[in-house]
Motif scaffolding. Structure first.
Motif, PDB file in Angstrom:
ATOM      1  N   GLU A  65       0.828  -1.216   0.000  1.00  0.00           N
ATOM      2  CA  GLU A  65       0.000   0.000   0.000  1.00  0.00           C
ATOM      3  C   GLU A  65       0.857   1.259   0.000  1.00  0.00           C
ATOM      4  OE1 GLU A  65      -2.514  -0.523   3.406  1.00  0.00           O
ATOM      5  OE2 GLU A  65      -3.701  -2.100   2.430  1.00  0.00           O
ATOM      6  N   ARG A  66       2.025   1.190   0.598  1.00  0.00           N
ATOM      7  CA  ARG A  66       2.926   2.344   0.665  1.00  0.00           C
ATOM      8  C   ARG A  66       3.921   2.369  -0.491  1.00  0.00           C
ATOM      9  NH1 ARG A  66       4.402   3.460   6.856  1.00  0.00           N
ATOM     10  NH2 ARG A  66       5.669   5.029   5.824  1.00  0.00           N
ATOM     11  N   GLY A  67       3.829   1.399  -1.393  1.00  0.00           N
ATOM     12  CA  GLY A  67       4.737   1.353  -2.534  1.00  0.00           C
ATOM     13  C   GLY A  67       6.173   1.042  -2.145  1.00  0.00           C
ATOM     14  N   ALA A  68       6.355   0.330  -1.038  1.00  0.00           N
ATOM     15  CA  ALA A  68       7.694   0.086  -0.513  1.00  0.00           C
ATOM     16  C   ALA A  68       8.164  -1.348  -0.699  1.00  0.00           C
ATOM     17  CB  ALA A  68       7.733   0.442   0.974  1.00  0.00           C
ATOM     18  N   ASN A  69       7.284  -2.259  -1.084  1.00  0.00           N
ATOM     19  CA  ASN A  69       7.641  -3.671  -1.156  1.00  0.00           C
ATOM     20  C   ASN A  69       8.397  -3.986  -2.437  1.00  0.00           C
ATOM     21  OD1 ASN A  69       7.768  -6.374  -0.447  1.00  0.00           O
ATOM     22  ND2 ASN A  69       5.810  -6.850  -1.398  1.00  0.00           N
ATOM     23  N   LEU A  70       9.647  -4.413  -2.294  1.00  0.00           N
ATOM     24  CA  LEU A  70      10.457  -4.823  -3.439  1.00  0.00           C
ATOM     25  C   LEU A  70      10.694  -6.325  -3.439  1.00  0.00           C
ATOM     26  CD1 LEU A  70      13.091  -1.931  -3.455  1.00  0.00           C
ATOM     27  CD2 LEU A  70      10.995  -2.133  -4.802  1.00  0.00           C
ATOM     28  N   GLY A  71      10.106  -7.032  -2.481  1.00  0.00           N
ATOM     29  CA  GLY A  71      10.229  -8.483  -2.440  1.00  0.00           C
ATOM     30  C   GLY A  71      10.768  -8.981  -1.128  1.00  0.00           C
ATOM     31  N   GLY A  72      10.703 -10.277  -0.948  1.00  0.00           N
ATOM     32  CA  GLY A  72      11.213 -10.908   0.255  1.00  0.00           C
ATOM     33  C   GLY A  72      10.884 -12.380   0.236  1.00  0.00           C
ATOM     34  N   GLN A  73      11.576 -13.134   1.048  1.00  0.00           N
ATOM     35  CA  GLN A  73      11.373 -14.571   1.097  1.00  0.00           C
ATOM     36  C   GLN A  73      11.763 -15.114   2.463  1.00  0.00           C
ATOM     37  OE1 GLN A  73      10.264 -16.758  -1.473  1.00  0.00           O
ATOM     38  NE2 GLN A  73       9.692 -14.832  -2.435  1.00  0.00           N
ATOM     39  N   GLU A  74      11.136 -16.219   2.825  1.00  0.00           N
ATOM     40  CA  GLU A  74      11.547 -16.995   3.978  1.00  0.00           C
ATOM     41  C   GLU A  74      12.703 -17.889   3.515  1.00  0.00           C
ATOM     42  OE1 GLU A  74       9.626 -20.344   7.000  1.00  0.00           O
ATOM     43  OE2 GLU A  74       8.346 -19.326   5.555  1.00  0.00           O
ATOM     44  N   LEU A  75      13.688 -18.071   4.358  1.00  0.00           N
ATOM     45  CA  LEU A  75      14.832 -18.909   4.007  1.00  0.00           C
ATOM     46  C   LEU A  75      14.714 -20.287   4.646  1.00  0.00           C
ATOM     47  CD1 LEU A  75      17.731 -16.327   4.502  1.00  0.00           C
ATOM     48  CD2 LEU A  75      16.575 -16.953   2.374  1.00  0.00           C
ATOM     49  N   ALA A  76      15.325 -21.284   4.016  1.00  0.00           N
ATOM     50  CA  ALA A  76      15.391 -22.628   4.582  1.00  0.00           C
ATOM     51  C   ALA A  76      16.223 -22.580   5.869  1.00  0.00           C
ATOM     52  CB  ALA A  76      16.020 -23.589   3.575  1.00  0.00           C
ATOM     53  N   HIS A  77      16.070 -23.584   6.682  1.00  0.00           N
ATOM     54  CA  HIS A  77      16.784 -23.697   7.949  1.00  0.00           C
ATOM     55  C   HIS A  77      18.290 -23.534   7.723  1.00  0.00           C
ATOM     56  CE1 HIS A  77      18.255 -25.456  11.697  1.00  0.00           C
ATOM     57  NE2 HIS A  77      17.045 -25.220  12.183  1.00  0.00           N
ATOM     58  N   SER A  78      18.963 -22.901   8.662  1.00  0.00           N
ATOM     59  CA  SER A  78      20.404 -22.635   8.511  1.00  0.00           C
ATOM     60  C   SER A  78      21.225 -23.916   8.391  1.00  0.00           C
ATOM     61  CB  SER A  78      20.918 -21.792   9.672  1.00  0.00           C
ATOM     62  OG  SER A  78      20.826 -22.514  10.887  1.00  0.00           O
ATOM     63  N   SER A  79      20.700 -25.023   8.862  1.00  0.00           N
ATOM     64  CA  SER A  79      21.443 -26.279   8.736  1.00  0.00           C
ATOM     65  C   SER A  79      21.597 -26.695   7.277  1.00  0.00           C
ATOM     66  CB  SER A  79      20.746 -27.395   9.525  1.00  0.00           C
ATOM     67  OG  SER A  79      19.472 -27.672   8.970  1.00  0.00           O
ATOM     68  N   THR A  80      20.811 -26.110   6.376  1.00  0.00           N
ATOM     69  CA  THR A  80      20.920 -26.435   4.951  1.00  0.00           C
ATOM     70  C   THR A  80      21.898 -25.510   4.231  1.00  0.00           C
ATOM     71  OG1 THR A  80      19.123 -24.960   4.253  1.00  0.00           O
ATOM     72  CG2 THR A  80      18.511 -27.198   4.947  1.00  0.00           C
ATOM     73  N   ALA A  81      22.483 -24.576   4.955  1.00  0.00           N
ATOM     74  CA  ALA A  81      23.396 -23.600   4.340  1.00  0.00           C
ATOM     75  C   ALA A  81      24.704 -24.256   3.919  1.00  0.00           C
ATOM     76  CB  ALA A  81      23.697 -22.467   5.316  1.00  0.00           C
ATOM     77  N   THR A  82      25.324 -23.657   2.935  1.00  0.00           N
ATOM     78  CA  THR A  82      26.677 -24.005   2.520  1.00  0.00           C
ATOM     79  C   THR A  82      27.499 -22.727   2.603  1.00  0.00           C
ATOM     80  OG1 THR A  82      25.903 -25.733   1.044  1.00  0.00           O
ATOM     81  CG2 THR A  82      28.119 -24.867   0.628  1.00  0.00           C
ATOM     82  N   THR A  83      28.648 -22.809   3.235  1.00  0.00           N
ATOM     83  CA  THR A  83      29.497 -21.638   3.434  1.00  0.00           C
ATOM     84  C   THR A  83      30.768 -21.768   2.606  1.00  0.00           C
ATOM     85  OG1 THR A  83      28.650 -21.375   5.675  1.00  0.00           O
ATOM     86  CG2 THR A  83      30.718 -20.268   5.171  1.00  0.00           C
ATOM     87  N   ILE A  84      31.122 -20.684   1.938  1.00  0.00           N
ATOM     88  CA  ILE A  84      32.345 -20.617   1.139  1.00  0.00           C
ATOM     89  C   ILE A  84      33.294 -19.625   1.812  1.00  0.00           C
ATOM     90  CG2 ILE A  84      33.318 -20.063  -1.137  1.00  0.00           C
ATOM     91  CD1 ILE A  84      31.219 -22.346  -1.173  1.00  0.00           C
ATOM     92  N   ARG A  85      34.508 -20.049   2.042  1.00  0.00           N
ATOM     93  CA  ARG A  85      35.538 -19.155   2.595  1.00  0.00           C
ATOM     94  C   ARG A  85      36.761 -19.250   1.707  1.00  0.00           C
ATOM     95  NH1 ARG A  85      34.763 -19.838   9.104  1.00  0.00           N
ATOM     96  NH2 ARG A  85      32.537 -19.619   8.979  1.00  0.00           N
ATOM     97  N   LYS A  86      37.296 -18.073   1.365  1.00  0.00           N
ATOM     98  CA  LYS A  86      38.467 -18.016   0.494  1.00  0.00           C
ATOM     99  C   LYS A  86      39.661 -17.467   1.252  1.00  0.00           C
ATOM    100  CE  LYS A  86      35.719 -17.076  -3.628  1.00  0.00           C
ATOM    101  NZ  LYS A  86      35.496 -16.108  -4.699  1.00  0.00           N
ATOM    102  N   ASN A  87      40.809 -18.058   0.945  1.00  0.00           N
ATOM    103  CA  ASN A  87      42.081 -17.581   1.473  1.00  0.00           C
ATOM    104  C   ASN A  87      43.055 -17.629   0.309  1.00  0.00           C
ATOM    105  OD1 ASN A  87      44.306 -16.870   2.901  1.00  0.00           O
ATOM    106  ND2 ASN A  87      44.357 -18.686   4.203  1.00  0.00           N
ATOM    107  N   GLY A  88      43.124 -16.507  -0.404  1.00  0.00           N
ATOM    108  CA  GLY A  88      43.936 -16.499  -1.615  1.00  0.00           C
ATOM    109  C   GLY A  88      43.321 -17.423  -2.645  1.00  0.00           C
ATOM    110  N   GLU A  89      44.091 -18.397  -3.114  1.00  0.00           N
ATOM    111  CA  GLU A  89      43.611 -19.368  -4.099  1.00  0.00           C
ATOM    112  C   GLU A  89      42.879 -20.538  -3.456  1.00  0.00           C
ATOM    113  OE1 GLU A  89      43.797 -19.063  -7.503  1.00  0.00           O
ATOM    114  OE2 GLU A  89      44.448 -17.034  -7.004  1.00  0.00           O
ATOM    115  N   GLN A  90      43.012 -20.678  -2.137  1.00  0.00           N
ATOM    116  CA  GLN A  90      42.385 -21.793  -1.435  1.00  0.00           C
ATOM    117  C   GLN A  90      40.911 -21.479  -1.165  1.00  0.00           C
ATOM    118  OE1 GLN A  90      44.125 -22.653   2.372  1.00  0.00           O
ATOM    119  NE2 GLN A  90      42.968 -24.536   2.632  1.00  0.00           N
ATOM    120  N   VAL A  91      40.040 -22.428  -1.508  1.00  0.00           N
ATOM    121  CA  VAL A  91      38.596 -22.278  -1.281  1.00  0.00           C
ATOM    122  C   VAL A  91      38.142 -23.406  -0.374  1.00  0.00           C
ATOM    123  CG1 VAL A  91      36.321 -22.247  -2.355  1.00  0.00           C
ATOM    124  CG2 VAL A  91      38.268 -21.190  -3.532  1.00  0.00           C
TER     125      VAL A  91
END
Length: 111
Positions: free
Chosen positions: A38-64
């Motif tokens: 109604e205020r013209g402010a909604n650009l979208g949004g979503q509920e996320l899956a449980h954090s246990s389903t996450a995958t994390t990427i960490r980089k250290n130079g060329e090492q991933v």
């Protein structure tokens, strides 16, 4: 300006919620979304899956390093997001305060 409202909370609370409680929470989210629209402010949004389903990427130079699970080991996790158009931080705070969530992190989109 665009702001990302990151929904935070304890996932255990949602996991332990019964069907009626979940229905009520979704109804409050529906009302919140309608207010943003109604205020013209909604650009979208979503509920996320449980954090246990996450995958994390960490980089250290060329090492991933690819690991299962969330980036941070905390009690609270990000469970969803809402992207809004707001005149300023004050209005973004107003929107975040109206969210049916115990915790919200507000981040301005810089580009």
């Amino acid at each position: 300006m665009k702001y990302l409202l990151l929904v935070t909370g304890e996932e255990r609370t949602w996991a332990e919620a019964g069907p009626q409680e979940r229905k009520e929470v979704y109804a409050r989210w529906g009302a919140f979304t309608r207010m943003l629209e109604e205020r013209g402010a909604n650009l979208g949004g979503q509920e996320l899956a449980h954090s246990s389903t996450a995958t994390t990427i960490r980089k250290n130079g060329e090492q991933v390093l690819v690991t299962d699970g969330p980036y941070a080991e905390t009690v609270e996790q990000i469970s969803g997001y809402v992207l809004v158009e707001a005149a300023d931080l004050e209005e973004a705070v107003e929107f975040a305060t109206a969210m049916p969530s115990d915790g919200v992190e507000i981040r301005r989109i810089t580009t």
